[in-house]
Structure formats: C-alpha cells, structure tokens
Design a protein around this motif. Structure first.
Motif, PDB file in Angstrom:
ATOM      1  N   PHE A 125      57.610  13.443  97.010  1.00 23.96           N
ATOM      2  CA  PHE A 125      57.519  14.736  97.679  1.00 23.96           C
ATOM      3  C   PHE A 125      57.977  15.853  96.748  1.00 23.96           C
ATOM      4  O   PHE A 125      58.979  15.727  96.036  1.00 23.96           O
ATOM      5  CB  PHE A 125      58.373  14.739  98.944  1.00 23.96           C
ATOM      6  N   TYR A 184      51.869  20.497 102.397  1.00 26.88           N
ATOM      7  CA  TYR A 184      52.955  19.592 102.045  1.00 26.88           C
ATOM      8  C   TYR A 184      52.468  18.787 100.847  1.00 26.88           C
ATOM      9  O   TYR A 184      51.435  18.121 100.923  1.00 26.88           O
ATOM     10  CB  TYR A 184      53.314  18.675 103.214  1.00 26.88           C
ATOM     11  N   GLY A 220      50.993  23.770 106.546  1.00 29.91           N
ATOM     12  CA  GLY A 220      50.894  23.185 105.225  1.00 29.91           C
ATOM     13  C   GLY A 220      50.843  24.278 104.169  1.00 29.91           C
ATOM     14  O   GLY A 220      50.901  25.460 104.495  1.00 29.91           O
ATOM     15  N   ASP A 254      60.063  17.698 108.811  1.00 32.41           N
ATOM     16  CA  ASP A 254      59.430  18.611 109.768  1.00 32.41           C
ATOM     17  C   ASP A 254      58.718  17.813 110.863  1.00 32.41           C
ATOM     18  O   ASP A 254      58.048  16.815 110.584  1.00 32.41           O
ATOM     19  CB  ASP A 254      58.422  19.510 109.058  1.00 32.41           C
ATOM     20  N   GLN A 274      47.865  17.283  98.462  1.00 28.55           N
ATOM     21  CA  GLN A 274      48.418  18.197  99.455  1.00 28.55           C
ATOM     22  C   GLN A 274      47.865  17.878 100.836  1.00 28.55           C
ATOM     23  O   GLN A 274      46.713  17.481 100.987  1.00 28.55           O
ATOM     24  CB  GLN A 274      48.101  19.648  99.083  1.00 28.55           C
ATOM     25  N   THR A 321      59.819  20.457 104.777  1.00 24.97           N
ATOM     26  CA  THR A 321      60.356  19.188 104.289  1.00 24.97           C
ATOM     27  C   THR A 321      59.647  18.020 104.964  1.00 24.97           C
ATOM     28  O   THR A 321      58.866  18.199 105.911  1.00 24.97           O
ATOM     29  CB  THR A 321      61.867  19.083 104.573  1.00 24.97           C
ATOM     30  N   GLU A 322      59.940  16.821 104.496  1.00 27.16           N
ATOM     31  CA  GLU A 322      59.358  15.625 105.102  1.00 27.16           C
ATOM     32  C   GLU A 322      59.912  15.380 106.498  1.00 27.16           C
ATOM     33  O   GLU A 322      59.352  14.575 107.252  1.00 27.16           O
ATOM     34  CB  GLU A 322      59.629  14.404 104.231  1.00 27.16           C
ATOM     35  N   SER A 358      55.779  22.941  98.663  1.00 28.73           N
ATOM     36  CA  SER A 358      55.544  22.666 100.080  1.00 28.73           C
ATOM     37  C   SER A 358      56.154  23.760 100.944  1.00 28.73           C
ATOM     38  O   SER A 358      57.085  24.464 100.528  1.00 28.73           O
ATOM     39  CB  SER A 358      56.146  21.307 100.460  1.00 28.73           C
ATOM     40  N   LEU A 372      56.777  14.436 109.339  1.00 28.29           N
ATOM     41  CA  LEU A 372      55.724  14.321 108.328  1.00 28.29           C
ATOM     42  C   LEU A 372      55.802  12.963 107.644  1.00 28.29           C
ATOM     43  O   LEU A 372      54.771  12.305 107.427  1.00 28.29           O
ATOM     44  CB  LEU A 372      55.887  15.435 107.292  1.00 28.29           C
TER      45      LEU A 372
END
Length: 288
Positions: free
Chosen positions: A122, A91, A89, A133, A64, A130-131, A127, A175
């Motif tokens: 992911f 994530y 977080g 962000d 994480q 999302t990736e 989380s 991210l």
C-alpha cells in the motif's frame, strides 16, 4: 594577404564538403550500428540489458482502485429504491516489485517461461485514505448464494444461515478486507466444504501468476516478450471470439522500434483477457 584569405575560405569550404559527405555516409552506418546493438541487447537471455530489467523491473509499477460506496443500503433493501453510490479513490498499491521465478529458456522455439510472484504494498502518499477505510458494499456471498442455488428448500436453509450469521445484502468492510480477503460469517455456517474467505483478489500475496511462456526475440526481435501461451493455453474459454485470445505482452515490456501508429496489445490475467492502448499524445515529466 588576399591569397591567404582566399585559401582559407577554399580550405574551409573543402573541409566542410568532406565532412558533409562523411556525415551523409556515417549517419546511416551509425543508425545501423545502433539498431544492431539494440537488437542484441533487447533479447531476453542471460547477459543482455533487457533481460536484467525484465526479470526484475527497475520501474515502479502501481495499481489503483476506486470503490463505489453505497449510500442508501436500507432504502434499497426495504423499498427497492434505486441504489446510490459514491466513488472513492484512488487507493494505490505498488505491484510487480518481485523478480520473476523459474525462468527457463527453450532454445527449440526461442521462448522463455516464468512465474510472476504476486505482491502488493500500500502506498499512502498516492492514496486518498488508508486500508482501514470502511465501505458499504454488496455482500458477495449472500448475493451469490441465492443466484447459484435455485432450489426452494436449499434457499430456505441458506436464508436461515444468513439470518443466524446476522448477514444481509449489504455489508461494511475495510478496503483491506474487500481486496485481499475476509472470513465471511455466513459461509462459515454452511454445512458444506466451501471456501469461507472472500476477497476480490483473494488469494494474492504470496501467490504466483503463470506459467507464462513468451518469445525471447532471438529469432525475431519484433516478437520479443509477446506471450506464446499462458498456463499452457492460447485461449481461455471465458469470452467469445477475439476477446478470448491471449495476445500481446504482459505489459512489463514491448518489442523495440514501436511506431506511434501501432496498437500495443497486452494480456491482463486479472480480467482474463487482452486489452490494448493507442497513442494519443506525448508529454514531458521534466521540470523547467
């Protein structure tokens, strides 16, 4: 009638005493048999239960991340204001789901060597976003350039390239870019053979960690899974004194019969040092 009753009581007492004696004898014997079976099955060699689960763990392992998002980049650059950040977080990524590779036993020193393939998936359900962000963070390439190259002329050249690439001390990145890499516009203009991709864990996916060499426990079960060498070394030359030593396991497994009073040591290649955990309390994940 009375005799039958008394005989039954006596017989029950005798049987109970015999069972108690047998129980007192068999319990230690049973414990010894269990320990013997455990010692046999936790050895890291082909055919044991531990080896199968060690090569490819059946337990899901997560990593994480919390990112510090800069809230006042302009004030910091223009007025040298104190930086203000907001922690975002977690994530979450699933890791260590790939089987170990190049597993090789060495019977001379009772060790087994391997490579640990790297991969990260992911996990949106674990989380906060999302990736994709976005985060305002320090521009690592720009910050490092002025620190590494102190020559005034070189800094003038680098400053011109920074301006030309429209880079600054802070940048906005997703991210995914921050963790796994992005092509830096400033580094792409540097007229020297430098890596133009920047990422906190770049490169990661489709790479491998190691070589690890760990004890298989065949001669001493208390050493099973403990690292002997990492990339052929017992020290990394990054830290001073004890912190630089490679101790413990890789955290994927530990020797059996661990006591609550013991300190569990493990080595993390991400931070290139050992760390440890102490028992604090027990808990249950069962729902009533």
């Amino acid at each position: 009638m009375g005799c039958d009753r008394n005989c039954g009581l006596i017989a029950g007492a005798v049987i109970g005493a015999v069972l108690a004696v047998f129980g007192g004898i068999l319990m230690p014997v049973g414990d010894l048999l269990i320990q013997k079976t455990i010692k046999k099955q936790v050895v890291l060699e082909e055919g044991t239960i531990a080896f199968k689960n060690w090569v490819k763990t059946g337990t899901e392992v997560y990593r994480q991340f919390w990112i510090f998002d800069v809230q006042n980049p302009q004030e910091v650059m223009m007025n040298s204001s104190n930086i203000q950040v907001k922690q975002r977080g977690p994530y979450t990524y699933r890791v260590r789901f790939l089987a170990k590779e190049n597993v090789t036993q060495d019977p001379e020193d009772n060790t087994v060597s391997f490579l640990q393939p790297n991969g990260a998936i992911f996990e949106p359900s674990l989380s906060v976003g999302t990736e994709a962000d976005n985060f305002t963070v320090l521009n690592l390439a720009v910050a490092a350039a002025s620190h590494i190259y102190q020559n005034q002329f070189v800094q003038m050249v680098l400053n011109s390239l920074i301006n030309k690439s429209k880079s600054s001390m802070f940048q906005v990145r997703t991210l995914r870019e921050l963790l796994w890499g992005y092509r830096d516009p400033f580094l792409s203009l540097v007229p020297y053979p430098v890596t133009t991709t920047v990422g906190l864990f770049y490169p990661y996916n489709n790479t491998a960690d190691g070589v690890y060499k760990v004890f298989n426990g065949k001669d001493n079960i208390s050493k099973v899974a403990i690292i002997d060498t990492y990339k052929g070394k017992r020290n990394l030359s990054y830290w001073e004194s004890h912190c630089d030593m490679i101790n413990g396991t890789d955290a994927a497994s530990f020797p059996p019969f661990v006591e609550k009073s013991q300190v569990l040591q493990f080595f993390s290649s991400d931070i290139c040092r050992e760390t440890c955990v102490h028992f604090t309390s027990s808990f249950s994940v069962c729902k009533s």
